[in-house]
Structures are given as structure tokens and as C-alpha cells.
Design an enzyme around this catalytic site. Structure first.
Site, PDB file in Angstrom:
ATOM      1  N   SER A  82     -84.684  -4.558  23.245  1.00 24.47           N
ATOM      2  CA  SER A  82     -84.110  -3.210  23.263  1.00 24.47           C
ATOM      3  C   SER A  82     -83.558  -2.850  21.900  1.00 24.47           C
ATOM      4  CB  SER A  82     -82.994  -3.111  24.314  1.00 24.47           C
ATOM      5  OG  SER A  82     -81.833  -3.821  23.891  1.00 24.47           O
ATOM      6  N   ARG A  89     -85.939   3.959  15.172  1.00 31.17           N
ATOM      7  CA  ARG A  89     -86.743   4.344  14.007  1.00 31.17           C
ATOM      8  C   ARG A  89     -86.108   3.925  12.684  1.00 31.17           C
ATOM      9  NH1 ARG A  89     -87.170   8.012  17.982  1.00 31.17           N
ATOM     10  NH2 ARG A  89     -89.297   8.413  18.744  1.00 31.17           N
ATOM     11  N   ARG A  90     -85.497   2.770  12.696  1.00 34.28           N
ATOM     12  CA  ARG A  90     -84.917   2.220  11.463  1.00 34.28           C
ATOM     13  C   ARG A  90     -85.455   0.819  11.161  1.00 34.28           C
ATOM     14  NH1 ARG A  90     -78.548   4.165  11.966  1.00 34.28           N
ATOM     15  NH2 ARG A  90     -79.016   6.294  12.654  1.00 34.28           N
ATOM     16  N   SER A 117     -92.607  -2.380  28.809  1.00 36.71           N
ATOM     17  CA  SER A 117     -92.050  -1.172  29.414  1.00 36.71           C
ATOM     18  C   SER A 117     -92.831   0.054  28.952  1.00 36.71           C
ATOM     19  CB  SER A 117     -90.568  -1.030  29.055  1.00 36.71           C
ATOM     20  OG  SER A 117     -90.400  -1.062  27.643  1.00 36.71           O
ATOM     21  N   TYR A 122     -96.333  -2.244  21.773  1.00 36.49           N
ATOM     22  CA  TYR A 122     -96.569  -3.633  21.381  1.00 36.49           C
ATOM     23  C   TYR A 122     -97.946  -3.915  20.788  1.00 36.49           C
ATOM     24  CZ  TYR A 122     -92.079  -4.545  23.432  1.00 36.49           C
ATOM     25  OH  TYR A 122     -90.728  -4.526  23.687  1.00 36.49           O
ATOM     26  N   PHE A 408     -90.436 -11.154  33.847  1.00 40.80           N
ATOM     27  CA  PHE A 408     -89.454 -12.024  33.224  1.00 40.80           C
ATOM     28  C   PHE A 408     -88.701 -11.249  32.138  1.00 40.80           C
ATOM     29  CE2 PHE A 408     -93.653 -12.829  31.371  1.00 40.80           C
ATOM     30  CZ  PHE A 408     -93.451 -12.547  30.033  1.00 40.80           C
TER      31      PHE A 408
END
Length: 408
Positions: A82, A89-90, A117, A122, A408
């Protein structure tokens, strides 16, 4: 604004996990939160700190993943990722992915895996969608099952889910090598199957468990909830299946028949089953089952050579793969894969490329559920030598659909 990435300390877990909940807009039940704390590998978890505040989280579990051929391969189970909404956006996510994959490589794990999510996130880090999960809502009041021989010999009995958990886990462990994508559960992970917070039942019953036995031997089990519902004076309850494992077709079918026959119910609801789950071939009317398939486990080869050597192949294969991997450049280059049903060798080579693909496509095809041929049709794999694609696609295929039984 200065941020720092550092390893999670146990005393910081609550703040770390609360940032995760904030990012996902959730608040876990106390039972689930305690479970998550108990299985967190702090030494494999990192946080991004801005002063005294946690603004990013990422962790990994030390899993072993079943691959074609039945081997259990070390795999980092990437989890709890998270970024705080104030720090998007950093580059925080990229910095955590960089740190994490470097650590996975240092530990000698050939693979990293995750559930996404948001799938779009990814792919740029080399993860490819390698398994599917099937959901369905079966009109059990109108659909019949055709049972295989021996189903009538199976004895069924209800049991307390926690009391019979050790027996069920032994049966589950025997199933893991049979299907790619399944996880050999770490100590403590068996509890996940019987977590049952009352506030998340939605008015349904407590978790139920039915055992399938033959001559006193456990050959299958199912865990489920019943959700009562009435339309006027007509019962229209739902059986909500949590888990089902069986040793053979007779036990498998007997368990499904039990679920179909539960009183005061008219449907069986599934949320995570293999894409090729055999009940689809037992039902009298598949159109009354509302089947849906979506993405499941994402796979990323961290060490291409070790990953390809860890599995077996359906047929003999000898092919040179040109792999591109911008995020983990140590994988970039040409690899000769030579192997078959008994094993494989994969090593760097200067020979001409016969197939060209990125590490993301290799991850998608790795467990045998996504065809290299389909990826080529989408323009994501390029054939450099005529015939190489058909040979490799056939060799990479799995006879059963890969599947992740739980998140998981």
C-alpha cells in the site's frame, strides 16, 4: 519531503497495518487482524516512513508453490502492499518493489507471486497473470448431478471445523503437488481456513464442515456457510462454499451432491474454484450455473534459469528464449531450455533466439495455464524460428488448470 524505507519492527505492526487498511478502505475483524499479525514475517516486511508516519507498506511470505511436475518451489508471496493517498505518484511503490525483488534474489527464491488488487499496477514490475479463479451461482434446485460409480459408498458426517482441522490439512497437503499454483501451507496458515468472524457472515450460519469418509478414512471435506432466504413462504437459501478438497472422483461428487441437497436452499454459490473444476462436467445444465472466470495468481520469475529448471514439461523441449526484463536486468538475455517430463536444464547461451518474450509473459505461461500460443496471438510472444512456438507451447502446458486456493 524525505522518506525512508526500513524493515518492519514488531512494535510498529499496528501502525503499519492500519496504513494498509486506510489505503484499501477496510477495517478487518479482530479475528482476522490477529491472524494477519501472527503470520506477518516482519523480517521480510518493509515500511516507508515520513518522519513518524507510515506512508507505505509491503511484505512477503516464505511460501513454497506447486509447479508442473509436482515440485514445491520457494516463492516470495508478495502481500500487504500500500501507499498512503497523500504520497502517491512519488515513486514509493517502485522503491518498495525494487527493494523487495533484490531481497528475494538474495534469498535465492526463483519466483515472486502475488494477487493483484489492480492488475494494471504489477505488469510493469514483471508479474504476469498465471492462474484463473472461477465463481458461479448454481441453481441447485433445478440442476441435477450425474454421479460417478462409488459415490454412493462415501459416508458423510458433520464435524466441528476446528476440531477436524489437522485431518483436513493432511488431506490438503496431499493435493498440493497435484495442481500447479497451490501453496504448501506454512505453520499457522491452516487457521485461515477456519477463520469465522461473526460480523462477516452476513446473516449466514457459522462455518460448517462436512467430512467424506470411506471405511473410516478421510477422503474429502467441504467447508461452507448457509445463508437463509425466504421469498414469501418459499425457501430460497444459499450454500456459500468456502473450501472443498477430495482424494478421488467418488468423494468429490458425493460432497457436491450433499451441498446440492441441503434443506431450505436453492443455490450453491462459489467464489474461488479452479477454472476446470469438475462439477461443471457433472451438472445437467451448465447454463443455470452463471459461471464467471477472472484472474488469480500473478507470477514473476526472479531467477529465470532456476525457475525454468524447477518445473517439468509435458513433452520434450529444446528452445532458446530471448527474455527481456527491464526491472530485473540480470534476467535479460538468451536462455536455452532443454527438458521434458523428467526435468529440465536452463542456461545462458549465445545461440540465436527462437522465441522472444518479456519476463511478464514468461511468468504468465510458467504454471501451464496460459498458452504461449495465445500470448503470441496477442503479439506478446514472437516466434523467431518456425515451429518453436508450437513445441514450447505444448511443453509448457499443464494437464490441469493452475489455481490458487486462497489469498494471502
Amino acid at each position: 519531503m524525505t522518506t525512508e524505507v526500513r524493515v518492519l519492527q514488531p512494535d510498529d505492526w499496528d501502525r503499519w497495518f492500519s496504513n494498509l487498511e486506510l489505503a484499501f478502505g477496510t477495517r478487518e475483524a479482530a479475528e482476522e487482524r490477529e491472524f494477519d499479525r501472527s503470520v506477518t514475517e516482519c523480517e521480510r516486511s518493509i515500511g516507508v516512513w515520513d518522519g513518524g508516519e507510515v506512508v507505505g507498506t509491503a511484505g512477503a511470505f516464505s511460501f513454497r508453490l506447486s509447479v508442473p511436475g509436482g515440485a514445491l518451489v520457494p516463492a516470495a508471496g508478495v502481500t500487504m502492499v500500500s501507499v498512503a493517498p497523500t504520497h502517491r505518484r512519488r515513486g514509493l511503490l517502485t522503491s518498495m518493489m525494487r527493494r523487495q525483488l533484490d531481497d528475494v534474489r538474495a534469498l535465492g527464491e526463483p519466483l515472486a507471486v502475488l494477487t493483484a488488487s489492480e492488475p494494471a499496477i504489477y505488469g510493469r514490475f514483471g508479474y504476469g497473470a498465471a492462474t484463473q479463479r472461477m465463481s458461479a451461482e448454481i441453481q441447485s434446485a433445478r440442476v441435477r448431478l450425474q454421479l460417478p460409480p462409488g459415490a454412493e459408498e462415501i459416508g458423510l458426517r458433520l464435524a466441528d471445523p476446528a476440531a477436524v482441522l489437522p485431518r483436513c490439512e493432511e488431506l490438503y497437503a496431499r493435493q498440493v503437488p497435484k495442481r500447479p499454483g497451490m501453496l504448501a501451507r506454512l505453520p499457522g496458515w491452516e487457521r485461515k481456513g477456519v477463520l469465522d468472524p461473526a460480523e462477516e457472515r452476513g446473516g449466514g450460519t457459522a462455518l460448517q464442515c462436512v467430512l467424506a469418509e470411506r471405511a473410516g478414512e478421510l477422503v474429502g471435506y467441504a467447508r461452507y456457510h448457509v445463508q437463509p432466504e425466504w421469498v414469501g413462504t418459499v425457501p430460497e437459501g444459499a450454500v456459500r462454499l468456502r473450501d472443498l478438497e477430495a482424494e478421488d472422483p467418488a468423494a468429490y461428487a458425493a460432497l457436491w451432491q450433499y451441498l446440492f441437497d441441503l434443506d431450505l436452499t436453492s443455490k450453491v454459490v462459489l467464489r474461488n474454484r479452479p477454472a476446470d473444476d469438475a462439477w461443471q462436467l457433472l451438472v445437467s445444465d451448465i447454463r443455470r450455473c452463471s459461471v464467471r472466470v477472472e484472474d488469480g495468481l500473478y507470477v514473476r520469475p526472479v531467477d529465470v534459469g532456476a525457475a525454468l529448471e524447477a518445473r517439468t514439461y509435458a513433452t520434450d523441449v529444446d528452445v532458446v528464449l530471448e527474455v527481456t526484463d527491464d526491472f530485473c536486468p540480470w534476467n535479460t538475455g538468451r536462455w536455452r531450455l532443454s527438458g521434458g517430463p523428467k526435468g529440465a536444464v536452463c542456461a545462458r547461451t549465445d545461440d540465436p533466439a527462437e522465441l522472444t518474450l518479456s519476463v511478464r509473459e514468461l511468468g504468465a505461461a510458467y504454471l501451464g495455464g496460459v498458452s504461449l500460443g495465445a500470448l503470441a496471438a496477442a503479439g506478446r510472444v514472437r516466434e523467431e524460428r518456425r515451429g518453436a512456438l508450437a513445441q514450447a507451447a505444448t511443453a509448457f502446458a499443464s494437464p490441469v488448470a493452475p489455481w490458487l486456493p486462497h489469498g494471502f
